[in-house]
Design an enzyme around this catalytic site. Structure first.
Site, mmCIF file in Angstrom:
data_model
loop_
_atom_site.group_PDB
_atom_site.id
_atom_site.type_symbol
_atom_site.label_atom_id
_atom_site.label_comp_id
_atom_site.label_asym_id
_atom_site.label_seq_id
_atom_site.Cartn_x
_atom_site.Cartn_y
_atom_site.Cartn_z
ATOM 1 N N ASN A 287 0.807 -1.221 0.000
ATOM 2 C CA ASN A 287 0.000 0.000 0.000
ATOM 3 C C ASN A 287 0.841 1.273 0.000
ATOM 4 O OD1 ASN A 287 -2.407 1.818 0.889
ATOM 5 N ND2 ASN A 287 -0.907 2.013 2.547
ATOM 6 N N TYR B 212 3.475 9.465 -11.531
ATOM 7 C CA TYR B 212 2.606 8.677 -10.644
ATOM 8 C C TYR B 212 1.771 7.697 -11.473
ATOM 9 C CZ TYR B 212 -0.977 7.640 -7.155
ATOM 10 O OH TYR B 212 -1.828 6.990 -6.283
ATOM 11 N N ALA C 273 2.453 6.494 -14.373
ATOM 12 C CA ALA C 273 3.344 5.458 -14.909
ATOM 13 C C ALA C 273 3.613 4.395 -13.841
ATOM 14 C CB ALA C 273 4.656 6.086 -15.380
ATOM 15 N N SER D 107 -4.438 2.643 -8.137
ATOM 16 C CA SER D 107 -5.205 3.891 -8.244
ATOM 17 C C SER D 107 -6.022 3.823 -9.529
ATOM 18 C CB SER D 107 -4.232 5.077 -8.312
ATOM 19 O OG SER D 107 -4.906 6.248 -8.718
ATOM 20 N N LYS E 69 1.724 3.529 -11.321
ATOM 21 C CA LYS E 69 0.521 2.747 -11.028
ATOM 22 C C LYS E 69 0.141 1.860 -12.216
ATOM 23 C CE LYS E 69 -0.138 4.124 -6.780
ATOM 24 N NZ LYS E 69 0.092 3.185 -5.661
HETATM 25 N N1 LIG Z 1 -4.938 9.533 -1.270
HETATM 26 C C1 LIG Z 1 -5.377 9.370 -2.505
HETATM 27 O O1 LIG Z 1 -6.076 10.236 -3.065
HETATM 28 C C2 LIG Z 1 -5.090 8.079 -3.253
HETATM 29 C C3 LIG Z 1 -5.832 7.804 -4.418
HETATM 30 C C4 LIG Z 1 -5.563 6.624 -5.116
HETATM 31 C C5 LIG Z 1 -4.583 5.751 -4.663
HETATM 32 N N2 LIG Z 1 -3.875 6.043 -3.537
HETATM 33 C C6 LIG Z 1 -2.826 5.100 -3.124
HETATM 34 O O2 LIG Z 1 -3.105 4.622 -1.830
HETATM 35 C C7 LIG Z 1 -1.887 4.266 -1.166
HETATM 36 C C8 LIG Z 1 -1.891 4.845 0.242
HETATM 37 O O3 LIG Z 1 -1.925 6.261 0.147
HETATM 38 P P1 LIG Z 1 -2.604 7.193 1.254
HETATM 39 O O4 LIG Z 1 -3.646 7.986 0.563
HETATM 40 O O5 LIG Z 1 -2.973 6.432 2.457
HETATM 41 O O6 LIG Z 1 -1.367 8.194 1.529
HETATM 42 P P2 LIG Z 1 -0.562 8.588 2.860
HETATM 43 O O7 LIG Z 1 -1.503 8.936 3.954
HETATM 44 O O8 LIG Z 1 0.425 9.602 2.416
HETATM 45 O O9 LIG Z 1 0.181 7.228 3.252
HETATM 46 C C9 LIG Z 1 1.312 6.760 2.560
HETATM 47 C C10 LIG Z 1 2.020 5.741 3.446
HETATM 48 O O10 LIG Z 1 3.177 5.251 2.741
HETATM 49 C C11 LIG Z 1 4.284 5.292 3.631
HETATM 50 N N3 LIG Z 1 5.522 5.452 2.885
HETATM 51 C C12 LIG Z 1 5.823 6.382 1.938
HETATM 52 N N4 LIG Z 1 7.081 6.224 1.495
HETATM 53 C C13 LIG Z 1 7.593 5.156 2.167
HETATM 54 C C14 LIG Z 1 8.844 4.509 2.163
HETATM 55 N N5 LIG Z 1 9.844 4.913 1.360
HETATM 56 N N6 LIG Z 1 9.033 3.457 2.988
HETATM 57 C C15 LIG Z 1 8.040 3.045 3.819
HETATM 58 N N7 LIG Z 1 6.827 3.615 3.854
HETATM 59 C C16 LIG Z 1 6.615 4.662 3.050
HETATM 60 C C17 LIG Z 1 3.997 6.489 4.543
HETATM 61 O O11 LIG Z 1 4.639 6.342 5.790
HETATM 62 P P3 LIG Z 1 5.957 7.121 6.285
HETATM 63 O O12 LIG Z 1 5.900 8.525 5.752
HETATM 64 O O13 LIG Z 1 5.854 7.025 7.770
HETATM 65 O O14 LIG Z 1 7.086 6.316 5.731
HETATM 66 C C18 LIG Z 1 2.494 6.322 4.744
HETATM 67 O O15 LIG Z 1 2.246 5.394 5.783
HETATM 68 C C19 LIG Z 1 -0.750 4.769 -2.061
HETATM 69 O O16 LIG Z 1 -0.208 3.690 -2.788
HETATM 70 C C20 LIG Z 1 -1.446 5.743 -3.003
HETATM 71 O O17 LIG Z 1 -0.793 5.816 -4.256
HETATM 72 C C21 LIG Z 1 -4.103 7.182 -2.825
#
Ligand SMILES: NC(=O)c1ccc[n+]([C@@H]2O[C@H](COP(=O)([O-])OP(=O)(O)OC[C@H]3O[C@@H](n4cnc5c(N)ncnc54)[C@H](OP(=O)(O)O)[C@@H]3O)[C@@H](O)[C@H]2O)c1
Length: 261
Positions: free
Chosen positions: A92, A157, A159, A144, A161
């Site tokens: 995730n 991004y 690319a 996504s 996904k």
């Molecule tokens: N939010 C949206 O609108 C949306 C829409 C579609 C898809 N998504 C997808 O959903 C997933 C979760 O996103 P979210 O919305 O929950 O965002 P978020 O709140 O920013 O969470 C992202 C998580 O990834 C962790 N992370 C980032 N880089 C990392 C690294 N190098 N090593 C380990 N952990 C890492 C962060 O933790 P730390 O910073 O503590 O490392 C955080 O726990 C992502 O894959 C995103 O692409 C999100």
């Protein structure tokens, strides 16, 4: 194949310190799973663990950077110290990038691909022997809607996904006879920290969360898809419409997105 169940399951969830990953971890642990919760911010993972008193399952915090190969080894070793089999891997963790491709540096592309593609793929490679031992395992890749349809201002991004999407389809077919299911989950805009930490070149963050889904709802839908061992799920009505339009009428999708995207 029998339904996947959280109770008693050994699981790994990446990106568990906020947003969707926090909620998936919390809901799995509440329903009896042991969750190895991975992210860089150890204090947040500890908060998650502490918030779950009375849960049937538990959170095992693992703080580190998923792009570090040695840390990925440690995650699998930790899982191996809990159980011989791994029942669920949720890839995730992810980061975004906003702004035109032409204005960005090569570093943005490299960083996004490292976190969103290479890290989950290599973690999965390491986890495969343990997943095979489970007999009923699921790999859930959080992609996504932008892994189905590219839009302007998020080229790197999209690319990353699309890459996860294509790899998930291949892996699902390769693992079809092994009892391991690959479930691709495609959320639309979700109210998390995602946009606060996106690597930006331009734009303001203010307008981007209109109509956002809550992480709680995204997590419930994702876990539902895992339990039913679904191949893929697009979560929002708007996302479904976009994917449908792109598959059925790509020329119209191209024109609309070039004009309004
Ligand atoms: N939010 C949206 O609108 C949306 C829409 C579609 C898809 N998504 C997808 O959903 C997933 C979760 O996103 P979210 O919305 O929950 O965002 P978020 O709140 O920013 O969470 C992202 C998580 O990834 C962790 N992370 C980032 N880089 C990392 C690294 N190098 N090593 C380990 N952990 C890492 C962060 O933790 P730390 O910073 O503590 O490392 C955080 O726990 C992502 O894959 C995103 O692409 C999100």
């Amino acid at each position: 194949m029998v339904r996947w169940r959280p109770s008693g399951a050994t699981t790994i969830v990446s990106g568990a310190s906020s947003g969707i990953g926090w909620e998936i971890s919390r809901q799995l642990a509440m329903r009896g799973a042991t969750v190895i919760a991975v992210a860089r911010r150890g204090d947040r993972l500890q908060q998650l663990a502490d918030s779950l008193s009375g849960a049937e399952g538990k959170i095992v915090p693992m703080a580190g950077d998923l792009t570090d190969a040695a840390f990925r080894d440690q995650i699998i070793a930790r899982a191996g110290s809990i159980s011989d089999g791994l029942d669920l891997l949720v890839n995730n963790a992810g980061i975004g990038g906003i702004g035109p491709f032409a204005d960005a540096t090569p570093d943005r592309l490299r960083r996004i691909m490292e976190v969103n593609f290479f890290a989950p793929v290599e973690l999965t490679r390491l986890a495969l022997p343990m997943l095979r031992s489970s007999g009923n395992a699921v790999i859930c890749n959080v992609s996504s809607v932008l892994g189905h349809r590219g839009v302007p201002g998020k080229s790197e991004y999209c690319a990353s996904k699309f890459a996860i999407h294509g790899w998930s389809d291949s892996l699902r077919a390769e693992l079809a006879r092994s009892g391991i299911q690959v479930t691709l989950v495609s959320p639309s805009t979700t109210a998390s920290e995602f946009f606060d930490v996106a690597i930006e070149t331009k734009e303001s963050a203010s307008h981007r969360r209109r109509g956002a889904m809550s992480p709680d709802r995204v997590a419930r839908l994702a876990i539902g898809a895992i339990e039913k061992r679904r191949d893929e799920i697009v979560l929002s009505p708007g996302g479904k419409l976009l994917v449908y339009l792109d598959r059925c009428c790509p020329w119209l999708a191209n024109r609309l997105i070039a004009r309004f995207g």
